[in-house]
Write a protein that holds these residues in place. Structure first.
Motif, mmCIF file in Angstrom:
data_model
loop_
_atom_site.group_PDB
_atom_site.id
_atom_site.type_symbol
_atom_site.label_atom_id
_atom_site.label_comp_id
_atom_site.label_asym_id
_atom_site.label_seq_id
_atom_site.Cartn_x
_atom_site.Cartn_y
_atom_site.Cartn_z
ATOM 1 N N GLY A 34 -5.081 -1.588 -43.526
ATOM 2 C CA GLY A 34 -4.038 -2.545 -43.359
ATOM 3 C C GLY A 34 -3.936 -3.021 -41.730
ATOM 4 N N THR A 35 -5.070 -3.003 -41.181
ATOM 5 C CA THR A 35 -5.284 -3.400 -39.923
ATOM 6 C C THR A 35 -6.543 -4.561 -39.496
ATOM 7 O OG1 THR A 35 -5.548 -2.415 -37.708
ATOM 8 C CG2 THR A 35 -6.880 -1.517 -39.216
ATOM 9 N N GLU A 36 -6.962 -4.795 -38.322
ATOM 10 C CA GLU A 36 -8.090 -5.746 -38.194
ATOM 11 C C GLU A 36 -9.228 -4.969 -37.801
ATOM 12 O OE1 GLU A 36 -7.474 -8.972 -38.246
ATOM 13 O OE2 GLU A 36 -5.502 -8.544 -38.906
ATOM 14 N N ARG A 37 -10.371 -5.800 -38.205
ATOM 15 C CA ARG A 37 -11.599 -4.936 -37.966
ATOM 16 C C ARG A 37 -12.045 -4.646 -36.447
ATOM 17 N NH1 ARG A 37 -15.653 -5.771 -35.046
ATOM 18 N NH2 ARG A 37 -15.048 -7.794 -34.563
ATOM 19 N N SER A 38 -11.058 -5.716 -35.548
ATOM 20 C CA SER A 38 -11.379 -5.190 -34.196
ATOM 21 C C SER A 38 -10.758 -4.177 -33.664
ATOM 22 C CB SER A 38 -10.832 -6.524 -33.454
ATOM 23 O OG SER A 38 -9.596 -6.967 -33.786
ATOM 24 N N HIS A 39 -9.472 -3.743 -34.458
ATOM 25 C CA HIS A 39 -8.842 -2.461 -34.206
ATOM 26 C C HIS A 39 -9.904 -1.304 -34.548
ATOM 27 C CE1 HIS A 39 -5.500 0.467 -34.959
ATOM 28 N NE2 HIS A 39 -5.890 0.348 -33.593
ATOM 29 N N ILE A 40 -10.519 -1.323 -35.714
ATOM 30 C CA ILE A 40 -11.304 -0.485 -36.079
ATOM 31 C C ILE A 40 -12.622 -0.140 -35.082
ATOM 32 C CG2 ILE A 40 -13.180 0.639 -37.864
ATOM 33 C CD1 ILE A 40 -10.064 0.584 -38.729
ATOM 34 N N SER A 41 -13.166 -1.509 -34.641
ATOM 35 C CA SER A 41 -14.102 -1.431 -33.712
ATOM 36 C C SER A 41 -13.640 -0.847 -32.340
ATOM 37 C CB SER A 41 -14.597 -2.701 -33.437
ATOM 38 O OG SER A 41 -15.379 -2.883 -32.296
ATOM 39 N N ALA A 42 -12.662 -1.025 -31.840
ATOM 40 C CA ALA A 42 -11.903 -0.390 -30.698
ATOM 41 C C ALA A 42 -11.793 0.968 -30.751
ATOM 42 C CB ALA A 42 -10.646 -1.042 -30.263
ATOM 43 N N LEU A 43 -11.260 1.397 -31.862
ATOM 44 C CA LEU A 43 -11.124 2.853 -31.940
ATOM 45 C C LEU A 43 -12.487 3.589 -31.950
ATOM 46 C CD1 LEU A 43 -8.618 2.887 -35.097
ATOM 47 C CD2 LEU A 43 -8.289 3.825 -32.536
ATOM 48 N N GLU A 44 -13.553 2.909 -32.692
ATOM 49 C CA GLU A 44 -14.641 3.572 -32.923
ATOM 50 C C GLU A 44 -15.457 3.626 -31.283
ATOM 51 O OE1 GLU A 44 -17.284 1.980 -35.977
ATOM 52 O OE2 GLU A 44 -15.825 2.963 -37.440
ATOM 53 N N ARG A 45 -15.235 2.853 -30.472
ATOM 54 C CA ARG A 45 -15.906 2.655 -29.317
ATOM 55 C C ARG A 45 -14.880 3.348 -28.164
ATOM 56 N NH1 ARG A 45 -16.059 -2.769 -27.944
ATOM 57 N NH2 ARG A 45 -14.956 -3.253 -29.633
ATOM 58 N N ALA A 46 -13.877 3.949 -28.638
ATOM 59 C CA ALA A 46 -12.895 4.840 -27.843
ATOM 60 C C ALA A 46 -12.236 3.659 -26.633
ATOM 61 C CB ALA A 46 -13.503 5.878 -27.074
#
Length: 80
Positions: A34-46
């Motif tokens: 329930g979030t955006e791809r950009s949020h997942i990307s930002a989490l993975e890149r710290a």
């Protein structure tokens, strides 16, 4: 003293590994959580640290207990 950003970095690494183990794209994980791809990307890149709500949503999306997700992060931190 340990780098304060290190837990965020480790969380991102663990998240990416779990996502890839389940053969999910960032888009697919984001939709499930329930979030955006950009949020997942930002989490993975710290670039962003996860909130409690985010951790719970990601764990549900990955079909694992939140405690297991955080346990993997803690384990990795202890190894350093």
């Amino acid at each position: 003293m340990r780098d304060k950003k290190l837990p965020t970095k480790i969380f991102g690494e663990v998240l990416q590994e779990l996502r890839l183990q389940q053969a999910l794209t960032q888009d697919q994980l984001a939709e499930r959580a329930g979030t955006e791809r950009s949020h997942i990307s930002a989490l993975e890149r710290a670039e962003k640290g996860p909130t409690l709500a985010t951790i719970l949503g990601l764990a549900e999306a990955l079909k694992i207990p939140a405690a297991q997700l955080m346990g993997l992060v803690e384990e990795r931190l202890r190894e350093l």
